[in-house]
Write an enzyme that holds these catalytic residues in place. Structure first.
Site, short mmCIF file in Angstrom:
data_model
loop_
_atom_site.label_atom_id
_atom_site.label_comp_id
_atom_site.label_asym_id
_atom_site.label_seq_id
_atom_site.Cartn_x
_atom_site.Cartn_y
_atom_site.Cartn_z
N GLU A 30 -9.79 -2.00 4.93
CA GLU A 30 -10.52 -1.65 6.24
C GLU A 30 -11.55 -2.65 6.20
OE1 GLU A 30 -8.91 0.14 8.33
OE2 GLU A 30 -8.78 2.12 7.64
N ASN A 47 -7.78 -2.75 13.85
CA ASN A 47 -9.05 -3.13 13.59
C ASN A 47 -9.24 -4.36 12.72
OD1 ASN A 47 -8.14 -2.03 11.38
ND2 ASN A 47 -9.60 -0.27 10.93
N HIS A 64 -7.40 -4.59 9.79
CA HIS A 64 -7.00 -4.41 8.29
C HIS A 64 -5.86 -4.93 8.01
CE1 HIS A 64 -5.04 -0.14 9.03
NE2 HIS A 64 -3.90 -1.24 9.13
N ASP A 72 1.01 -1.16 -0.03
CA ASP A 72 0.06 -0.08 0.07
C ASP A 72 0.63 1.11 -0.08
OD1 ASP A 72 0.87 -0.48 2.69
OD2 ASP A 72 -0.88 -0.91 3.40
C1 GLP Z 1 -0.61 0.36 8.66
C2 GLP Z 1 -0.27 -0.41 7.14
C3 GLP Z 1 -0.70 -2.07 7.24
C4 GLP Z 1 0.01 -2.27 8.65
C5 GLP Z 1 -0.42 -1.82 9.93
C6 GLP Z 1 0.25 -2.32 11.04
O1 GLP Z 1 -1.81 0.86 8.60
N1 GLP Z 1 -0.98 -0.25 5.93
O2 GLP Z 1 -0.09 -2.64 6.43
O3 GLP Z 1 0.07 -3.66 8.82
O4 GLP Z 1 -0.51 -0.30 9.45
O5 GLP Z 1 1.43 -1.36 11.42
P1 GLP Z 1 2.35 -1.66 12.80
O6 GLP Z 1 3.07 -2.60 12.36
O7 GLP Z 1 3.07 -0.28 12.85
O8 GLP Z 1 1.35 -2.04 14.03
#
Ligand code: GLP
Length: 251
Positions: free
Chosen positions: A142, A135, A137, A66
């Site tokens: 989402e 959440n 995702h 992403d």
């Molecule tokens: C972001 C990314 C996700 C990732 C998530 C968790 O929103 N788009 O791909 O898995 O955060 O991130 P973290 O590892 O910082 O908790």
């Protein structure tokens, strides 16, 4: 169902070893790359090990999950910048083989169609790395995103923007939308490793365990995938019944 390690460093050892095994067995593999705090120690260990073993990464192809809409590759909070800092700026990657969605694309819809098509042209993803949002995702899919979705533009939820604001400075706004691989792009991967660490991920892991497969908790789709593993540290596993997980030692 869940593989649980003592801490983030043993998680990083295990996940980086899995990545290394893929590089060894298939030097031209297609990897699905993820961003986020969870991945940082994993990429750091991966870089260390590749150097120790003197392995060649120049034939690897990568596709990132992403990117924020409106952030160019030079923006410090773009995922392109994250990848440069934590992985692609090290080792001998071939830039032409590193794919990220373009947050500044003129026609986002067209760009998304092209991104999914490019993944398919490369024969699909061999190993997809995933983090998970609080959440549920994956990528930026989402809650409520259809399981058959391909790469698309998404409005980020309030929860996600608050979660991710920790990476932005006080006077910067978290973008309101992003480009993400779709759920189907992700589940088409031949193998998936979802990694979650820290106690703030424990509630969503407990929900995953209790729920059937549902689009309202996107990562429950992994329950249907034949080769998906969920890798946790003790903190993220702390609300799961101990009988459902396998404790693993350091890799
Ligand atoms: C972001 C990314 C996700 C990732 C998530 C968790 O929103 N788009 O791909 O898995 O955060 O991130 P973290 O590892 O910082 O908790």
């Amino acid at each position: 169902m869940f593989l649980v390690f003592p801490d983030t460093s043993t998680v990083a050892d295990y996940v980086s070893s899995t990545l290394i095994n893929t590089v060894k067995s298939k030097p031209d593999a297609v990897l699905g790359a993820a961003t986020g705090g969870t991945m940082e120690p994993i990429y750091a260990r991966f870089i260390e090990k590749i150097r120790q073993l003197q392995l060649d990464v120049s034939r690897l192809t990568t596709f990132n999950l992403d990117e924020y809409v409106g952030l160019g590759v030079e923006h410090s909070q773009s995922y392109a910048a994250y990848m440069r800092e934590h992985l692609f700026g090290h080792l001998g990657f071939n830039k032409a083989r590193l794919h990220l969605p373009d947050g500044l694309a003129e026609s986002l819809e067209e760009h998304c169609r092209d991104y999914s098509a490019r993944m398919q042209q490369h024969g699909g993803i061999d190993l997809q790395l995933l983090g998970v949002g609080s959440n549920g995702h994956i990528g930026f899919n989402e809650p409520g995103t259809p399981f058959d979705s391909r790469c698309h533009v998404v409005e980020l939820s309030e929860r996600t923007r608050i979660d991710n604001s920790r990476f932005f400075s006080e006077d910067e706004m978290v973008p309101g939308s992003a480009i993400t691989m779709g759920m189907k792009d992700i589940t088409d991967a031949r193998e998936i490793l979802l990694v979650a660490t820290g106690e703030n991920k424990a509630p969503i892991l407990a929900k995953y365990f209790e729920s059937d497969v549902t689009e309202t908790i996107p990562f429950t789709v992994l329950k249907r995938h034949p080769r998906a593993r969920i890798i946790l540290d003790e903190a993220a596993a702390s609300l799961l019944p101990a009988s459902v997980f396998q404790r693993a030692a350091a890799a």
